[in-house]
Write an enzyme that holds these catalytic residues in place. Structure first.
Site, PDB file in Angstrom:
ATOM      1  N   SER A 164       0.858  -1.186   0.000  1.00  0.00           N
ATOM      2  CA  SER A 164       0.000   0.000   0.000  1.00  0.00           C
ATOM      3  C   SER A 164       0.892   1.232   0.000  1.00  0.00           C
ATOM      4  O   SER A 164       2.069   1.161   0.361  1.00  0.00           O
ATOM      5  CB  SER A 164      -0.892  -0.001   1.245  1.00  0.00           C
ATOM      6  OG  SER A 164      -1.531   1.249   1.418  1.00  0.00           O
ATOM      7  N   TYR A 176      -2.078  -1.238  10.551  1.00  0.00           N
ATOM      8  CA  TYR A 176      -2.142  -1.294   9.092  1.00  0.00           C
ATOM      9  C   TYR A 176      -0.847  -0.806   8.448  1.00  0.00           C
ATOM     10  O   TYR A 176      -0.261  -1.504   7.613  1.00  0.00           O
ATOM     11  CB  TYR A 176      -3.330  -0.481   8.579  1.00  0.00           C
ATOM     12  CG  TYR A 176      -3.550  -0.629   7.089  1.00  0.00           C
ATOM     13  CD1 TYR A 176      -4.250  -1.726   6.582  1.00  0.00           C
ATOM     14  CD2 TYR A 176      -3.048   0.305   6.183  1.00  0.00           C
ATOM     15  CE1 TYR A 176      -4.431  -1.871   5.219  1.00  0.00           C
ATOM     16  CE2 TYR A 176      -3.231   0.162   4.831  1.00  0.00           C
ATOM     17  CZ  TYR A 176      -3.932  -0.933   4.343  1.00  0.00           C
ATOM     18  OH  TYR A 176      -4.111  -1.090   2.985  1.00  0.00           O
TER      19      TYR A 176
END
Length: 315
Positions: A164, A176
Site C-alpha cells: 500500500s 495497518y
C-alpha cells in the site's frame, strides 16, 4: 543537448512500453493461487484471470464467499477455505494446491488477503489491536508465501504481494501501516533471494480505493472513541473526535472506485515477460503519496499535521 535528452527519454519509454507488452506463453495452462477472494480486489482478480483462461485457485475466508465466486466463474476456477492467521489452515491450503497443480508447479501466488481495522490514533489502541492486523496483513503473507514457495520455484513463477502507499507513508496509527511497511521489507529481501531461481517478486502499492475493507474504517473510528477512558477523551475533546471523524469520512469518499486499476497491475505482474518490481495504481499514489514520501521528514510532518484537527489539550 535538450534535444538529445528528449530523444533518449522517448527511446527509454518506448523500450519500456514494448517490453511490458510481451506476455508469457501458455497462460491457460498456468495456475495462480489468490488469497482473500471473498470481496474486493481478490474477488475481482479471480474473475478477471478466469476470463483470461488461467487456472485460478481462489482462497476465501468463508463458504459463502467461495460459493458466490464459483457461481460467477467457469469450471476452471477452484476454491478453498483459508484463514491466513492459522498455520494449520495454510498447510492444508498448500497441500490442496499441490494436488491441483501436480508436476506443473504453481505459476503465481497473490497475497491479497488483508484487513484495515482496528485503525486510528495509536494511543487509542491496544497491543491486541495491532496484532489483529499484523497477523493477517504481514504474518499471513509470510506464512502463505513460505508454504507455497517450493511450488512457485518449480514453475519459475511469480509472487505478488499487496502492499500500500501506507507502506511508504504512515498517515494514521494502528497495525495497518506497520504491516504494509513489513510487506515491503519482506518482498524486497525475497525478491533478491529468488532471482537465482528465476522467480519474480512484485509489490503492488495502491493509493486510496473504496474497497469493503477500507470503508469500515470510519465506523471503527467511532468504536475506538466509545471505548476510550474518560480522561483520554478529555485530553482530545469531543470536538476533536467529531472533526477528525468528518475529515476521515471525507477522505475515504475520495478513494477511487475503479478497482481494475489494481487488478490490472496484478495481472500484468503475473502475465508479462518483464514484470515490474513495483506497481502504484491510482493517480493519488503517483502524484501525491510517492512524491511526498521523498520529501524531508520535517516537511512531510508539516504538511500532514496541517490536514488534521488539533486535540483539545494539545500545544
Amino acid at each position: 543537448m535538450w534535444f538529445y535528452l528528449a530523444v533518449l527519454l522517448v527511446l527509454y519509454f518506448f523500450r519500456r512500453w514494448y517490453r511490458e507488452r510481451q506476455t508469457v506463453e501458455n497462460l491457460t495452462q498456468k495456475y495462480v493461487f489468490i488469497t482473500g477472494c471473498d470481496t474486493g480486489f481478490g474477488n475481482l482478480l479471480a474473475r478477471q484471470l478466469d476470463l483470461k483462461g488461467m487456472r485460478v485457485l481462489a482462497a476465501c475466508l468463508t463458504q459463502k464467499g467461495a460459493k458466490e465466486l464459483e457461481k460467477a466463474t467457469s469450471d476452471r476456477l477452484k476454491t478453498t477455505i483459508l484463514d491466513v492467521t492459522s498455520t494449520e489452515s495454510v498447510v492444508a491450503a498448500a497441500e490442496w494446491v499441490k494436488r491441483c497443480v501436480g508436476d506443473k508447479g504453481l505459476w503465481g501466488v497473490v497475497n491479497n488477503a488483508g484487513i484495515g481495522v482496528p485503525s486510528g490514533l495509536n494511543e487509542w489502541l491496544t497491543k491486541e489491536d495491532f496484532m489483529k492486523i499484523l497477523s493477517v496483513n504481514l504474518l499471513g503473507v509470510i506464512d502463505v508465501t513460505l508454504h507455497m514457495l517450493t511450488l512457485v520455484k518449480r514453475a519459475r513463477g511469480r509472487v505478488v504481494n499487496m502492499a500500500s502507499m501506507m507502506g511508504r507513508l504512515a498517515l494514521f496509527g494502528g497495525g495497518y501501516c506497520p504491516s504494509k511497511f513489513g510487506v515491503e521489507a519482506f518482498s524486497d529481501s525475497l525478491r533478491r533471494e529468488m532471482l537465482s531461481f528465476g522467480v519474480h517478486v512484485s509489490i503492488v502499492e495502491p493509493g486510496a480505493f473504496r474497497t469493503p475493507i477500507i470503508m469500515t474504517v470510519g465506523d471503527n473510528f467511532k468504536d475506538l472513541w466509545t471505548r476510550l477512558p474518560s480522561d483520554i477523551k478529555v485530553q482530545y475533546g469531543q470536538q476533536y473526535f467529531e472533526n477528525y471523524h468528518k475529515k476521515l469520512v471525507e477522505l475515504l469518499q475520495l478513494g477511487s472506485t475503479n478497482l481494475y486499476l489494481v487488478t490490472d497491475s496484478i495481472e500484468h505482474a503475473l502475465t508479462s515477460c518483464h514484470p515490474r518490481t513495483r506497481y502504484s495504481p491510482g493517480w493519488d499514489a503517483k502524484l501525491f503519496y510517492i512524491p511526498i514520501s521523498y520529501l524531508p521528514t520535517t516537511v512531510v510532518d508539516y504538511i500532514l499535521t496541517r490536514l488534521l484537527p488539533k486535540p483539545a489539550q494539545g500545544i
